[in-house]
Design a protein around this motif. Structure first.
Motif, PDB file in Angstrom:
ATOM      1  N   VAL A   1       0.857  -1.313   0.117  1.00 30.52           N
ATOM      2  CA  VAL A   1       0.050  -0.067  -0.050  1.00 30.52           C
ATOM      3  C   VAL A   1       0.802   1.276  -0.124  1.00 30.52           C
ATOM      4  CG1 VAL A   1      -1.608   1.394   1.405  1.00 30.52           C
ATOM      5  CG2 VAL A   1      -1.932  -1.260   0.981  1.00 30.52           C
ATOM      6  N   VAL A   2       1.814   1.226   0.976  1.00 33.18           N
ATOM      7  CA  VAL A   2       2.568   2.593   1.121  1.00 33.18           C
ATOM      8  C   VAL A   2       3.411   2.917  -0.019  1.00 33.18           C
ATOM      9  CG1 VAL A   2       4.371   3.635   2.681  1.00 33.18           C
ATOM     10  CG2 VAL A   2       2.424   2.427   3.640  1.00 33.18           C
ATOM     11  N   TYR A   3       4.176   1.933  -0.495  1.00 36.83           N
ATOM     12  CA  TYR A   3       5.462   1.986  -1.585  1.00 36.83           C
ATOM     13  C   TYR A   3       4.735   1.830  -3.141  1.00 36.83           C
ATOM     14  CZ  TYR A   3       8.254   2.121   2.551  1.00 36.83           C
ATOM     15  OH  TYR A   3       8.866   2.436   3.725  1.00 36.83           O
ATOM     16  N   GLY A   4       3.643   1.771  -3.350  1.00 40.89           N
ATOM     17  CA  GLY A   4       3.099   1.873  -4.625  1.00 40.89           C
ATOM     18  C   GLY A   4       3.504   2.925  -5.442  1.00 40.89           C
ATOM     19  N   ASP A   5       3.415   4.214  -4.864  1.00 38.37           N
ATOM     20  CA  ASP A   5       3.349   5.439  -5.710  1.00 38.37           C
ATOM     21  C   ASP A   5       4.979   5.553  -5.874  1.00 38.37           C
ATOM     22  OD1 ASP A   5       3.375   7.820  -6.525  1.00 38.37           O
ATOM     23  OD2 ASP A   5       2.355   8.859  -5.032  1.00 38.37           O
ATOM     24  N   ILE A   6       5.786   5.512  -4.794  1.00 42.68           N
ATOM     25  CA  ILE A   6       7.422   5.954  -4.866  1.00 42.68           C
ATOM     26  C   ILE A   6       7.963   4.595  -5.857  1.00 42.68           C
ATOM     27  CG2 ILE A   6       8.134   4.775  -2.979  1.00 42.68           C
ATOM     28  CD1 ILE A   6      10.112   7.254  -2.790  1.00 42.68           C
TER      29      ILE A   6
ATOM     30  N   LEU B   1      -3.420  13.637  -9.652  1.00 42.01           N
ATOM     31  CA  LEU B   1      -2.299  13.676 -10.375  1.00 42.01           C
ATOM     32  C   LEU B   1      -2.024  12.162 -10.584  1.00 42.01           C
ATOM     33  CD1 LEU B   1      -0.608  17.052 -10.196  1.00 42.01           C
ATOM     34  CD2 LEU B   1      -2.151  16.344 -11.924  1.00 42.01           C
ATOM     35  N   THR B   2      -1.755  11.655  -9.322  1.00 41.97           N
ATOM     36  CA  THR B   2      -0.869  10.096  -9.208  1.00 41.97           C
ATOM     37  C   THR B   2      -1.643   9.071 -10.032  1.00 41.97           C
ATOM     38  OG1 THR B   2      -0.175  10.803  -7.040  1.00 41.97           O
ATOM     39  CG2 THR B   2      -0.202   8.442  -7.569  1.00 41.97           C
ATOM     40  N   PRO B   3      -2.938   8.943  -9.780  1.00 45.98           N
ATOM     41  CA  PRO B   3      -3.446   7.808 -10.587  1.00 45.98           C
ATOM     42  C   PRO B   3      -3.387   8.318 -12.281  1.00 45.98           C
ATOM     43  CG  PRO B   3      -4.841   8.592  -9.003  1.00 45.98           C
ATOM     44  CD  PRO B   3      -3.920   9.470  -9.146  1.00 45.98           C
ATOM     45  N   ALA B   4      -3.240   9.506 -12.451  1.00 46.81           N
ATOM     46  CA  ALA B   4      -3.303   9.772 -14.081  1.00 46.81           C
ATOM     47  C   ALA B   4      -1.865   9.360 -14.814  1.00 46.81           C
ATOM     48  CB  ALA B   4      -3.729  11.232 -14.083  1.00 46.81           C
ATOM     49  N   ILE B   5      -0.862   9.916 -13.915  1.00 45.12           N
ATOM     50  CA  ILE B   5       0.458   9.910 -14.444  1.00 45.12           C
ATOM     51  C   ILE B   5       1.051   8.317 -14.191  1.00 45.12           C
ATOM     52  CG2 ILE B   5       1.586  10.364 -12.112  1.00 45.12           C
ATOM     53  CD1 ILE B   5       3.989  11.990 -13.949  1.00 45.12           C
ATOM     54  N   SER B   6       0.581   7.632 -13.235  1.00 41.41           N
ATOM     55  CA  SER B   6       0.816   6.273 -12.857  1.00 41.41           C
ATOM     56  C   SER B   6       0.430   5.363 -14.110  1.00 41.41           C
ATOM     57  CB  SER B   6       0.685   5.672 -11.823  1.00 41.41           C
ATOM     58  OG  SER B   6       1.162   6.484 -10.658  1.00 41.41           O
ATOM     59  N   VAL B   7      -0.984   5.409 -14.128  1.00 37.95           N
ATOM     60  CA  VAL B   7      -1.479   4.375 -15.284  1.00 37.95           C
ATOM     61  C   VAL B   7      -0.893   4.914 -16.517  1.00 37.95           C
ATOM     62  CG1 VAL B   7      -3.679   3.700 -16.076  1.00 37.95           C
ATOM     63  CG2 VAL B   7      -3.465   3.966 -13.853  1.00 37.95           C
TER      64      VAL B   7
ATOM     65  N   ILE C   1       5.683  -6.835  -4.420  1.00 38.48           N
ATOM     66  CA  ILE C   1       7.068  -7.518  -4.069  1.00 38.48           C
ATOM     67  C   ILE C   1       7.519  -8.269  -5.391  1.00 38.48           C
ATOM     68  CG2 ILE C   1       7.918  -9.751  -3.174  1.00 38.48           C
ATOM     69  CD1 ILE C   1       6.606  -9.218  -0.444  1.00 38.48           C
ATOM     70  N   VAL C   2       6.596  -8.593  -6.291  1.00 36.61           N
ATOM     71  CA  VAL C   2       7.006  -9.260  -7.344  1.00 36.61           C
ATOM     72  C   VAL C   2       7.706  -8.168  -8.319  1.00 36.61           C
ATOM     73  CG1 VAL C   2       6.289 -10.254  -9.806  1.00 36.61           C
ATOM     74  CG2 VAL C   2       5.499 -11.246  -7.606  1.00 36.61           C
ATOM     75  N   TRP C   3       6.826  -6.951  -8.440  1.00 39.35           N
ATOM     76  CA  TRP C   3       7.359  -5.636  -8.878  1.00 39.35           C
ATOM     77  C   TRP C   3       8.767  -5.277  -8.734  1.00 39.35           C
ATOM     78  CZ3 TRP C   3       6.778  -2.520 -12.879  1.00 39.35           C
ATOM     79  CH2 TRP C   3       7.151  -1.199 -12.800  1.00 39.35           C
ATOM     80  N   PHE C   4       8.746  -5.162  -7.389  1.00 41.28           N
ATOM     81  CA  PHE C   4      10.308  -4.734  -6.879  1.00 41.28           C
ATOM     82  C   PHE C   4      11.412  -5.552  -7.147  1.00 41.28           C
ATOM     83  CE2 PHE C   4       8.032  -1.767  -3.665  1.00 41.28           C
ATOM     84  CZ  PHE C   4       8.397  -0.512  -4.268  1.00 41.28           C
TER      85      PHE C   4
ATOM     86  N   LEU D   1      -0.225  -3.361 -13.170  1.00 45.67           N
ATOM     87  CA  LEU D   1      -0.873  -3.543 -11.934  1.00 45.67           C
ATOM     88  C   LEU D   1      -0.028  -2.905 -10.829  1.00 45.67           C
ATOM     89  CD1 LEU D   1      -0.738  -7.654 -12.590  1.00 45.67           C
ATOM     90  CD2 LEU D   1      -3.018  -6.129 -12.299  1.00 45.67           C
ATOM     91  N   ALA D   2       1.062  -2.643 -10.937  1.00 48.28           N
ATOM     92  CA  ALA D   2       1.838  -1.714  -9.882  1.00 48.28           C
ATOM     93  C   ALA D   2       0.984  -0.255  -9.903  1.00 48.28           C
ATOM     94  CB  ALA D   2       3.249  -1.891 -10.075  1.00 48.28           C
ATOM     95  N   THR D   3       0.926   0.234 -11.090  1.00 46.80           N
ATOM     96  CA  THR D   3       0.390   1.507 -10.951  1.00 46.80           C
ATOM     97  C   THR D   3      -1.052   1.750 -10.492  1.00 46.80           C
ATOM     98  OG1 THR D   3      -0.319   1.669 -13.374  1.00 46.80           O
ATOM     99  CG2 THR D   3       2.017   2.315 -12.930  1.00 46.80           C
ATOM    100  N   ILE D   4      -1.923   0.761 -10.758  1.00 49.59           N
ATOM    101  CA  ILE D   4      -3.235   0.755 -10.009  1.00 49.59           C
ATOM    102  C   ILE D   4      -2.939   0.515  -8.523  1.00 49.59           C
ATOM    103  CG2 ILE D   4      -5.129  -0.812  -9.854  1.00 49.59           C
ATOM    104  CD1 ILE D   4      -4.804  -1.842 -12.660  1.00 49.59           C
ATOM    105  N   ILE D   5      -2.275  -0.078  -7.995  1.00 44.46           N
ATOM    106  CA  ILE D   5      -1.861  -0.184  -6.620  1.00 44.46           C
ATOM    107  C   ILE D   5      -1.295   1.160  -6.149  1.00 44.46           C
ATOM    108  CG2 ILE D   5      -0.444  -1.237  -4.975  1.00 44.46           C
ATOM    109  CD1 ILE D   5      -0.213  -3.563  -6.637  1.00 44.46           C
TER     110      ILE D   5
END
Length: 641
Positions: free
Chosen positions: A21-26, A138-144, A193-196, A314-318
């Motif tokens: 939850v916490v580290y999805g954005d960064i 802005l985060t959902p827009a730029i991430s996705v 975790i798979v993403w990182f 998937l990671a950006t959705i998170i």
């Protein structure tokens, strides 16, 4: 299993949740940071020296801003375990109310009164909340967008479909919010975790082909890179700061996972994986400068690029989920601290009080995110708008933290000033750098924040004016109760519960009931709900009861600003004259104030009208206080401001 093993197991589980939850954005910043640094808008030439310098700058910015400022320092400033700018605001305000504050720093107090400082802190908190909402758009827009843009690399024929696919994903994401954070985020931890792991693995693979990139960790590369930019250094820093977007989430989500779990997740997994990936992208650019068009996706071998797009999506959705949930929590805190009108709040978990869904916020956010996507079209264009909201919130957090260091932690004045001064200089440089892109899109979060600040301050001031107006014109409560209690007005053998905003004057609902129905109830409860500046209040300290006269009681209910007020449940625990309240004989009388704007009032006429509109659209107290609808009698009254 001994207690130490249980604690370790629990900490590991919390750390897993924090990763999800916490580290999805960064954690999704590598998707676009390096690409933006070497884009045409920054004017940074692509050569070996600049590649090494950019990687070094990213590494040391992550070290200072995230590791030192947030993970090691700011996370210590918690309000009963809760974090975020509103919790920090409440904590800072509480330091001003303590008796020792006035004498702790005579010089500061002699210059600025506690009331004035409290007003300044409140304004800073409102600004921080407003900027956080900008980040939530802005985060959902730029991430996705940045994730789906990988299709342009893996399958160029689908380039035209990037925007429609991104909008479809966002609509789906906001549509499932009603199911609750637990349902939406059940698999977040393992996926991230798979993403990182993928970030680290592909980084190591690229580093192995150009191991000289490891020298970029030396700080002199960062210094040389920034020094060589000259007048363009702010533009370069404005691109580099994209690597730390999402740092505020470490603090905002502390209440969900706790400081140890967040620190363990960052130091044990997230920071090393991000470092390896940025080094890997640098190694790729050293060998293949043409990969600058999209260094993240081009780091992957061709057969894995489609899989990388899916995993990144998937990671950006998170990452988007984290700020959406944060917006819900921020809204509830703002409502309970008196900065926003009541809204319908749905609890999506029977065991976790923090898991909530606010339909109005959800759909307004979706509309705003879709407008942003259509207006900016690409993640590179959105990067110009992104930095101001993030760095503005960081600077406000630093300013508020001074009061915690000085008055709560009892740091020496010079030490508190030194720490916050250094942090504020860095934050100010980052904010100034982000502001260089004001005309290219940075105006958007500023305009959105100004609008939200206007709404929040109008509501706060309007409620104060309304309360003062009612206090001046309505009868005094104690005098009225004493006279009515001794009168011969008929009484019915039921309990009347009058929800009131204060105990100074007679509630309009009581006046109307007596005037039109000519009766009183056997037991009359005047109930006020107060939200404290701490996140949670103990249920044993929930209520205080004071008998005003025969058949009349004053009931004060206390809740923390992270709690949901359930009035019927709280009343069940009360006994009046030795008898428990029967919930089936309670009638709830509510006053609905109809605001009539007037010229020459305490606020401008247009703000009176705005407050009137906000008041009319506020959620009913029935839902907000969980009052059964079939037990409610609502009586309206016109109030002229």
């Amino acid at each position: 299993m001994d207690s130490s093993s249980i604690k370790k197991s629990s900490l590991a589980a919390l750390a897993l949740g924090a990763i999800g939850v916490v580290y999805g954005d960064i954690g999704t910043s590598p998707l676009y940071t390096m690409q933006v640094i070497f884009s045409e808008s920054t004017g940074v030439p692509l050569n070996t020296v600049n590649i090494m310098g950019a990687i070094s700058s990213i590494f040391w910015l992550l070290t200072f801003v995230v590791t030192f400022k947030y993970v090691l320092l700011i996370l210590r400033a918690h309000n009963k375990g809760e974090g975020g700018v509103m919790a920090l605001l409440s904590l800072a305000l509480s330091t001003l109310r303590r008796p020792e504050t006035a004498s702790a720093d005579h010089h500061l107090s002699s210059q600025t009164s506690p009331d004035r400082r409290a007003g300044v802190l409140l304004m800073l908190g409102v600004m921080g909340a407003a900027l956080f909402y900008g980040d939530s758009v802005l985060t959902p827009a730029i991430s996705v967008l940045s994730a789906v843009e990988g299709l342009q690399v893996a399958a160029p024929a689908l380039a035209a479909q990037v925007l429609p696919i991104s909008i479809a994903i966002l609509i789906g994401l906001f549509s499932v919010q009603r199911l609750g954070t637990h349902t939406v985020g059940r698999f977040f931890g393992p996926i991230v975790i798979v993403w990182f792991t993928a970030l680290a693995s592909i980084g190591v693979w690229q580093i192995a082909q150009a191991p000289e990139v490891l020298q970029a960790i030396q700080p002199h590369y960062a210094w040389q890179f920034l020094q060589a930019r000259g007048a363009g250094v702010f533009i370069a820093i404005g691109a580099i700061l994209l690597a730390v977007t999402g740092a505020e989430a470490l603090y905002a989500d502390m209440g969900h996972f706790g400081r140890p779990a967040i620190q363990l997740a960052w130091l044990g997994l997230v920071f090393p994986c991000l470092t390896l990936n940025y080094l890997g992208q640098g190694a790729l650019l050293l060998l293949h400068p043409e990969a600058v068009s999209n260094p993240f996706y081009l780091s992957f071998p061709q057969p894995l690029q489609i899989a990388a797009v899916i995993l990144a999506t998937l990671a950006t959705i998170i990452a988007s989920q984290a700020v959406i949930s944060g917006a819900f929590s921020m809204t509830r805190q703002a409502i309970q601290l008196g900065f926003l009108p009541r809204m319908r709040i749905i609890h999506t978990s029977a065991s976790e009080s923090g898991q909530i869904y606010i339909p109005a916020v959800n759909w307004v956010l979706l509309l705003a995110v879709m407008i942003v996507c259509l207006a900016f079209q690409s993640s590179s264009a959105l990067a110009s708008a992104y930095g101001i909201a993030v760095t503005g919130t960081m600077l406000i957090t630093t300013v508020l933290s001074f009061f915690i260091m000085r008055y709560r932690w009892q740091f020496a004045r010079w030490l508190a000033l030194l720490l916050t001064g250094v942090l504020a200089v860095v934050d100010s440089v980052l904010l100034g750098s982000a502001s260089m892109k004001f005309m290219q899109g940075g105006w958007f979060p500023v305009a959105l924040s100004v609008l939200l600040i206007l709404l929040m301050t109008t509501w706060k001031k309007g409620r104060g004016v309304l309360l003062n107006t009612m206090t001046r014109h309505d009868p005094n409560l104690n005098h009225f109760i004493q006279s009515v209690a001794q009168s011969s007005v008929p009484r019915v053998s039921r309990t009347a519960v009058y929800m009131v905003s204060h105990f100074e004057t007679v509630p309009q609902a009581l006046l109307h009931n007596l005037k039109h129905n000519q009766v009183l109830h056997q037991r009359n409860l005047l109930v006020n709900v107060s939200f404290s500046d701490v996140p949670y209040m103990n249920a044993l300290e929930r209520a205080t009861v004071k008998q005003l006269a025969d058949g009349f009681w004053q009931v004060q209910l206390y809740y923390g600003f992270m709690q949901h007020a359930d009035v019927p449940q709280a009343l069940l625990a009360l006994t009046l004259d030795g008898e428990a309240l029967d919930p089936f004989t309670n009638s709830y009388f509510l006053s609905r104030d109809i605001i009539v704007p007037d010229v020459g009032g305490a606020m401008c006429h247009w703000r009176d009208q705005l407050f009137s509109v906000m008041s009319r659209n506020a959620s009913s107290a029935v839902e907000y206080f969980n009052i059964p609808a079939n037990s409610v009698i609502e009586l309206g009254s016109r109030v002229q401001l």
